[in-house]
Design an enzyme around this catalytic site. Sequence first.
Site, mmCIF file in Angstrom:
data_model
loop_
_atom_site.group_PDB
_atom_site.id
_atom_site.type_symbol
_atom_site.label_atom_id
_atom_site.label_comp_id
_atom_site.label_asym_id
_atom_site.label_seq_id
_atom_site.Cartn_x
_atom_site.Cartn_y
_atom_site.Cartn_z
ATOM 1 N N GLY A 19 -83.729 27.900 -8.053
ATOM 2 C CA GLY A 19 -84.083 29.232 -8.528
ATOM 3 C C GLY A 19 -84.989 29.950 -7.543
ATOM 4 N N GLY A 20 -86.190 30.319 -8.024
ATOM 5 C CA GLY A 20 -87.139 31.029 -7.168
ATOM 6 C C GLY A 20 -87.506 30.236 -5.937
ATOM 7 N N GLY A 33 -61.782 44.901 20.693
ATOM 8 C CA GLY A 33 -62.973 45.214 19.897
ATOM 9 C C GLY A 33 -64.053 44.168 20.063
ATOM 10 N N ALA A 34 -63.638 42.927 20.298
ATOM 11 C CA ALA A 34 -64.611 41.861 20.492
ATOM 12 C C ALA A 34 -65.403 42.070 21.778
ATOM 13 C CB ALA A 34 -63.914 40.501 20.498
#
Lengths: 492, 100
Positions: free
Chosen positions: A157-158, A385-386
């Site tokens: 959890g936390g 694009g790479a």
Amino acid sequence: MSSGGRDESSIRAVGPMTDVVTALPRPRREAASDDRDPVGRLGRLLDAGSLAPLHEDDGSGVRAVAGRVEGQAVVAYCTDGRTMGGAIGAGGARRIARAIDLGADKGLPVLGLWHSGGARLAEGVESLDGIGSMFAAMVRASGRVPQISVVLGPAAGGAAYGPALTDLVIMSDAGRLFVTGPDVVRGVTGEDIDMAGLGGADAHGRRSGVVHLVAPSEAAALAQARRLTGLFARAGRFDPAAAGEPRDLRALLPDAPRRAYDVRPLVRAVLDEDGGFEEIQPRWAPNMVIGLGRLGGRAVGVVANNPIRKGGCLDSLSAEKASRFVRMCDALGVPLLVLVDVPGYLPGVRQEWDGVVRRGAKLLYAFAEATVPRVTLVTRKSFGGAYIAMNSRALGATAVFAWPEAEIAVMGAEAAVGILHRRRLAAAPEPDRPALAARLADEHRQIAAGVDRAVALGVVNEVIEPTTTRRRLIETFAAAADRRGEHGNIPL
Amino acid sequence: MWAARSAAGSLVTRSARTVPLEGMTMAEEVRAEMVANVWKVVVGVGDPVAAGDALVILDSMKMEIPVISEDGGTVSEIAVREGDVVQDGDLIAIVEPTPA
């Protein structure tokens, strides 16, 4: 050494963010005989004799201290795994928040040791409020000072989101991280899994990417934290005299240009031999290698495509992995070395539906935003694009170097010829087509993909030889302005 | 492409919702990480392999990409033939750990 296993049966997570330990309180043992004693753990983390408590033991389940790592001042805290499984209430959360604020104010690295079932149920919402304030302190300090978390036992959890908000998470063999424990998972979804399977080293080191480094023991995890702290706190300066003898880096690439290879030996050979290479998230999104080491004596971050995995293609996870690392290095003032050998983005329906557009955009953003010195070396190829995403000149690279045989293009020559000369190839007699395609590809490579063309355009600053690469990289970094970004390190 | 390795049976799936306890010795399932053509199969069933040894070589993105055993052991199954097209996640081979 580690003792997390003892507590596994006592964790009963009752729901998201309210995980608690409901086991009956155990009689407190003698501190000296319990290796979960937080002061003992902090003592083993810090330089011998350097630990100075920041507060008396107040029963809050947290101890915060000042001390030294490799001679450098740090702030550290540890949850008390002996009491209520290390659950944190408002008091303990406040101790952690104050320690983090102190580190941020003094410019000191902050190290957290975690063994905690989460919020103290008996305190109710007060403990949740305290943990929320602790999270806010972590975010206030983010990007100002390095924050390193070491998970030594169950952290739920936390106590799971605490480490997740920091820069680097190390997990020992007994470490476990999850929002809800096995009982809740079983009750809600019917999935039957133990704590190790749900939130252990394999779950987070390989599947989720939540954990940056996995260590085989508590001692190894603490040593790992010390090494990383040293890289941040004793950053050093680039010293061109430290380049040493020329190294035959080309020998680390296969002879066949099409053959994939593991880039990590090349990364190690470019870096200083005595500085090591701390690879981060080695088993998650392994087509991108990231990590910290030293170059010419200065701590640097390395980002490298790894062709042995997925051909070194960029994809949604590897782009996200690199983005967060680039932003961390920029915020904390760690210069970046980018080694490029990338055939492009990985095509596929799953990639598109995985959000390769959204996640790939993070890498463009991270590099374009970065003000820390960042130098790119194209070893073999950089396509499409790479090419742009891997710290191109257009995104503001301090310098882009390339080895003599490197290809830089929109796509590989064979693929480009297939599109550009489709009709001409189709018109040629069938038996002649392979030879024609090869000749056209050679021509195309000369005209459009050769590194000379890239130099003429200014997108590559200089062609350098593998043997002199280390020296040129160190000289270039040494001449660059020592800047860093002004932003936090959001867990992208 | 290489080898999305998964320990056999360790995935939580809808069909089998039980997970073996940690520490059980499990076979290494070597799976394709991307769409590719199987260019060469370089080991056979029964061959011993060391960690890092290539099992098959795939052809994808104009590259030859070795698929490697991460753990090493003995090859107990080769699920592909040369010329096959594998999809992301397809089984390529199973490597049984060498008995201690």
